[in-house]
Design an enzyme around this catalytic site. Structure first.
Site, PDB file in Angstrom:
ATOM      1  N   GLU A 114       1.098  -1.366   0.124  1.00  0.00           N
ATOM      2  CA  GLU A 114      -0.111   0.105   0.177  1.00  0.00           C
ATOM      3  C   GLU A 114       0.717   1.229  -0.056  1.00  0.00           C
ATOM      4  O   GLU A 114       0.429   2.187  -0.648  1.00  0.00           O
ATOM      5  CB  GLU A 114      -0.726  -0.037   1.168  1.00  0.00           C
ATOM      6  CG  GLU A 114      -2.026  -1.270   1.497  1.00  0.00           C
ATOM      7  CD  GLU A 114      -2.889  -1.103   0.276  1.00  0.00           C
ATOM      8  OE1 GLU A 114      -3.287   0.014  -0.132  1.00  0.00           O
ATOM      9  OE2 GLU A 114      -3.636  -2.145  -0.144  1.00  0.00           O
ATOM     10  N   SER A 150     -26.659 -27.893  53.296  1.00  0.00           N
ATOM     11  CA  SER A 150     -25.584 -28.042  54.587  1.00  0.00           C
ATOM     12  C   SER A 150     -24.127 -27.548  54.489  1.00  0.00           C
ATOM     13  O   SER A 150     -23.316 -27.884  55.015  1.00  0.00           O
ATOM     14  CB  SER A 150     -25.345 -29.574  54.719  1.00  0.00           C
ATOM     15  OG  SER A 150     -26.653 -30.249  55.346  1.00  0.00           O
TER      16      SER A 150
END
Ligand SMILES: [Zn+2]
Ligand SMILES: [Zn+2]
Length: 785
Positions: free
Chosen positions: A95, A356
Site C-alpha cells: 500500500e 448443609s
C-alpha cells in the site's frame, strides 16, 4: 514538530540581498500555511472515536466471546502488541512503502497521479498513502476533487496528532473485509478463528489483499479468486525478497478453506457478565482458562444429558484457582441455548438455599472460639429450640457423636446445637465477612435454621468460602480480570481451624461418597462437602485441593424439586469428573499442619483431655490457648449402699457400710433420649430417701425458653412462649413459676405455653417434686400494634 525543523534554516541571520527576500517570502508563506492549518485544525478538529465490538479474552489472550459494536459491526480492537509483523510488512510493501518517511501525503505519487488523471485521463489510486486511506475510512465521502482535498487535510491532521504506528494501527482497525467485518482482528477471528498474531504468511497476505475489493473478494464465497489474487501478490513479495523463499513457497501452496464463522461463544454467561460490568471497555482481558472452560462446558453438558430423564435440567460450575484467586472456568448453565429450561439464567449468581454447605464454616468458627475440637462428643438427640425442632436428614439420631463425624456425615442436630452455643448473630457476622450478600441483607430475619439451608447464597460466594479453607483461612475477593490485583485478604478462620476442616472433609468414610466411588481408581484427592436443600431443589458439591476449588450446583432453575435430587448423587459425580479432567496432573501434595495447631490425648467418651478414670484414649488436634482444657467428666463417683440399691450424697453418706462406684455422667437430654428410644443404660440407684439435702445437680434443665435470650413477639398475634424442661428420671411432676408467681403444674415431659402481657425482664422457674429448682432469665420485646 516537522514544521519547526523545516523553519530552522530560515532563522539564520544576515542573509545577503535577493536570497534574503526569497527566504522572507518563503518564511511568510510557511507561516501563513501553518497559521491556516492551525485555524482549520481548531475549526474542524479530528474526531477519532471508533465504536468497537467488545471482546472478551481468556488468560492466553484468545477471544472467547464478542459482542457487536453499537453500529452493528464486527470491529474488534487490535492493540499495538497484537500487530502481526508479517502482515505489517505485506501491507506496507503493497500500500505505501514510504509510509514511515512521508508527512501523510506522498508528493511524488500525488504529482504522478494528477498528471495521469488530467493528461492521460486515467484514474490511478496509487497516490493514496495509508494515512489518506485512514482519513477516507474515518470520513467516508464521495470521491470528488473537493473531498480529495479535505482528505489531504485530514491526512496532515492525522500525522500532526498521531505517531506513524498509531496511524497504522488505525488502518488495521478500520480496513474493511466485506459484510460488517472491519479490521484485521475481527477478520482473523471470524475467518480464521485465531488471533492476528498467529496468522500464517498466506493468511496474512489474504488479509492484506481483500480490502482492495472487499465486496468481490469474499472469504467463503470467492476463495478461488482470492487465492489467485493472493498468489499474485506473493509472487510480487518474492521479487521484492520480502520473505524467505521457502515461506513464500509454502504460502503459495497453502489452500484457503476459510469461511465466515460465528463469533466465538465460549463462557456466554461469564462474557455477558463482564460485558455488562465493563461496558465501555473494548477489550476485557479476563483470567478465564480457555482449556479448562471448554472442558467444563463439555463435561457438564454431557453429564446433564444423563440426568434429563430424572427431570433435572440445570447445572452451574465455578472453578477458582486457589493460588491466584482467579476464575478459571465459569459455567452459568450447562446449555445456554436451552430456552425451555432457562439456559440463559446465570446459576453462578443465582441466590439459592445452601443446604448443609455452610456447616464446615460453622465448625471452623467454633474451633476458633474454643467451643469444640474435632473429637469433641456432642449430643445428637431430638431437641427443641423455642419451637424449632431440627431433624437429621435420615430422620434418626445417634445419641452421641464426635464433631468430625457430625460434619463428615452432615448431621443437622449437632450443627444447630453448635450454632446455638456460638450464637446466631455471631455466625451471621462471620458470614457477612465472607461476602455472603443476601445473608447480610436478611440478617435480622435469620435464625438457627440458616445452618440447614434457611438462607440464600450464591455459588460464587460458596465456592470462594471453600477456597478460603485451602488458603489457611484467609478470604480473598475473586479475581475476574488480568488487571485485578489480589485485594486485601480477610482472615476468616485461623490456619489451625482451616486445617481441621480440611482433614475432616477429606475423610472417605461418609455417606456422601457417590455410589461405587470407592472402587474407582479415579477418586481425586480432595476435601469436599455436599448439600441438599429443603424440598430437594438444590444439589451442591464443593471441593478443593491445594490448587483448585470447584463449586457445583445441580437442580432446576424453575425451582422444581426432584425426589432423586441430592448433593451426593446429583452433584458430587460431576465434581469428581471435573477434578479428574481439569486437574489430572496435579501433584498429590496435601495441606500440612500449620503453626498454632497441636495434638493431645483425649477420652473417646467425651473428646475432652483424659482424666484418671478414662480408659479409651485417642489423639485429637486442638488449638493451644484457645481450645477448652477442662478434663473429661464422662464418669462420676457415687457412694452407694453395700447392697447397691441406694445412693448417697456427702450430706447423707453414713460413716461406714458403703462403697464408691463409678457411674456414667449423662446429660438430662441424653437420658430422655435413651428412655424414649428404650436404650438400656446404667442407672444410678435411688437416692437415699432419708436425705434432707436438695440435689441441685439433678435440678430441672430448662430447654425452652433459652436463658438470657431476648424474644421478640408480635403483639397482635398473641404469640406464646413455650416452657419445657428436662428432668431427672425419678421426677413425676414439675411446677412452673413466672416472676415468682405460680403458673402451672405439669408432667415432666409436658410443654406449657404462656402469653406475656408486657415487655421487659422475666424470671422463669421450674421446680420438681423433689424441691429442686432452676431459674432462667429472659427479656421480652413486642413489635407491632
Ligand atoms: Zn473420659
Ligand atoms: Zn443425700
Amino acid at each position: 514538530m516537522q514544521l519547526l525543523t523545516l523553519r530552522k534554516p530560515f532563522r539564520k541571520p544576515h542573509l545577503p540581498g535577493r536570497r534574503a527576500k526569497v527566504a522572507l517570502v518563503l518564511l511568510l508563506l510557511l507561516l501563513g500555511c501553518s497559521l491556516s492549518f492551525a485555524l482549520l485544525n481548531f475549526l474542524f478538529p479530528l474526531q477519532v472515536q471508533l465504536a468497537y465490538s467488545p471482546v472478551i479474552t481468556a488468560s492466553d489472550g484468545s477471544v472467547i466471546n464478542a459482542f457487536l459494536s453499537p453500529d452493528d459491526k464486527w470491529r474488534m480492537q487490535l492493540e499495538q502488541e497484537e500487530v502481526n509483523p508479517v502482515l505489517k510488512k505485506a501491507v506496507l510493501l503493497k500500500e505505501d512503502r514510504y509510509f514511515y518517511y512521508h508527512p501523510g501525503l506522498n508528493p511524488v505519487a500525488l504529482v504522478r497521479a494528477f498528471l495521469n488523471n488530467t493528461i492521460r485521463g486515467k484514474t490511478t489510486s496509487g497516490a493514496s498513502t495509508i494515512t489518506m486511506q485512514v482519513a477516507r475510512l474515518l470520513y467516508p465521502k464521495e470521491r470528488t476533487y473537493w473531498h480529495k482535498l479535505t482528505e489531504l487535510y485530514r491526512a496532515l491532521q492525522l500525522e500532526w496528532h498521531y505517531s506513524k504506528d498509531e496511524i497504522l494501527l488505525l488502518y488495521f482497525n478500520l480496513v474493511p473485509f466485506g459484510g460488517n467485518i472491519e479490521g484485521v482482528k475481527a477478520a482473523s477471528v471470524l475467518y480464521f478463528h485465531q488471533s492476528p498474531k498467529q496468522l500464517s504468511l498466506a493468511q496474512a497476505v489474504t488479509l492484506a489483499v481483500i480490502p482492495n475489493k472487499p465486496s468481490s473478494l469474499r472469504i467463503g464465497v470467492q476463495n478461488q479468486r482470492i487465492v489467485a489474487f493472493r498468489n499474485k501478490w506473493l509472487e510480487y513479495y518474492r521479487q521484492e525478497q520480502a520473505f524467505p523463499e521457502r515461506e513464500i513457497e509454502d504460502a503459495l501452496a497453502e489452500p484457503l478453506e476459510a469461511t465466515r464463522q460465528e463469533a466465538p461463544r465460549v463462557a456466554p454467561h461469564f462474557a455477558y457478565r463482564m460485558h455488562r460490568q465493563y461496558r465501555h471497555q473494548a477489550i476485557i482481558n479476563t483470567t478465564l482458562n480457555r482449556q479448562a472452560q471448554e472442558k467444563v462446558e463439555k463435561l457438564a453438558y454431557n453429564y446433564l444429558q444423563q440426568l434429563r430423564h430424572k427431570n433435572i435440567h440445570n447445572a452451574s460450575v465455578l472453578v477458582l484457582n486457589n493460588q491466584t484467586h482467579a476464575v478459571e472456568a465459569y459455567l452459568g448453565s450447562a446449555d445456554f441455548t436451552d430456552a425451555a429450561h432457562g439456559g440463559q439464567v446465570d446459576g453462578v449468581r443465582a441466590i439459592r438455599s445452601p443446604g448443609s454447605t455452610l456447616k464446615p464454616y460453622l465448625y471452623a468458627t467454633a474451633f476458633d472460639v474454643g467451643l469444640i475440637t474435632p473429637k469433641t462428643v456432642i449430643n445428637d438427640v431430638p431437641i427443641d429450640y423455642a419451637g424449632y425442632r431440627p431433624e437429621n436428614y435420615f430422620g434418626n439420631y445417634s445419641g452421641n457423636i464426635t464433631i468430625e463425624q457430625a460434619l463428615a456425615t452432615s448431621l443437622n442436630v449437632p450443627a444447630v446445637k453448635v450454632l446455638d452455643e456460638l450464637e446466631v448473630h455471631r455466625f451471621i457476622r462471620k458470614l457477612s465477612q465472607a461476602g455472603f450478600s443476601q445473608i447480610r441483607k436478611e440478617s435480622s430475619q435469620l435464625g438457627l435454621s440458616l445452618i440447614l439451608g434457611g438462607c440464600g447464597v450464591k455459588l460464587e460466594e460458596l465456592t470462594n468460602l471453600f477456597s478460603t479453607f485451602a488458603n489457611q483461612g484467609r478470604h480473598t475477593p475473586i479475581r475476574w480480570l488480568q488487571s485485578d490485583t489480589s485485594a486485601a485478604q480477610t482472615p476468616l478462620v485461623s490456619p489451625a481451624a482451616a486445617y481441621m476442616v480440611n482433614q475432616i472433609l477429606t475423610q472417605l468414610k461418609r455417606p456422601d461418597l457417590p455410589h461405587n466411588a470407592h472402587n474407582s481408581a479415579r477418586l481425586p484427592k480432595i476435601a469436599w462437602k455436599t448439600g441438599t436443600s429443603y424440598g430437594r431443589k438444590d444439589a451442591w458439591s464443593i471441593g478443593y485441593n491445594k490448587k483448585y476449588t470447584i463449586g457445583v450446583w445441580v437442580g432446576n432453575f424453575s425451582g422444581e424439586g426432584v425426589p432423586e435430587l441430592n448433593g451426593t448423587d446429583s452433584a458430587t459425580p460431576l465434581l469428581f469428573d471435573l477434578f479428574n479432567t481439569i486437574d489430572y496432573d496435579s501433584p498429590e501434595t496435601w495441606f500440612t499442619a500449620p503453626k498454632g495447631l497441636s495434638y493431645r490425648s483425649v477420652c473417646v467418651e467425651s473428646g475432652k483431655p483424659v482424666n484418671s478414670f478414662c480408659t479409651s484414649h485417642t489423639t485429637d488436634t486442638y488449638i493451644p490457648g484457645i481450645s477448652a482444657v477442662a478434663k473429661c467428666t464422662h464418669l462420676k463417683r457415687v457412694a452407694v449402699s453395700a447392697d447397691g440399691k441406694m445412693a448417697y450424697c456427702t450430706s447423707c453418706q453414713p460413716n461406714a457400710g458403703f462403697e464408691e462406684k463409678w457411674y456414667p455422667n449423662y446429660a438430662p437430654e441424653i437420658l430422655t433420649f435413651f428412655d424414649s428410644e428404650h436404650i438400656p443404660y446404667q442407672q444410678l440407684p435411688l437416692h437415699n430417701p432419708a436425705c434432707s439435702r436438695i440435689f441441685q445437680e439433678f435440678a430441672p434443665v430448662i430447654t425452652s425458653p433459652t436463658a438470657e435470650m431476648e424474644y421478640i413477639l408480635e403483639r397482635n398475634e398473641h404469640q406464646q412462649l413455650m416452657l419445657h424442661a428436662n428432668t431427672h428420671n425419678e421426677v413425676k411432676q414439675v411446677y412452673w413459676y413466672i416472676n415468682n408467681k405460680f403458673l402451672k403444674a405439669a408432667s415432666p415431659t409436658e410443654k406449657i405455653f404462656f402469653e406475656p402481657e408486657k415487655a421487659g425482664h422475666f424470671k422463669i422457674s421450674c421446680t420438681d417434686d423433689q424441691g429442686r429448682n432452676t431459674d432462667s432469665h429472659i427479656t421480652i420485646r413486642f413489635i407491632g400494634g
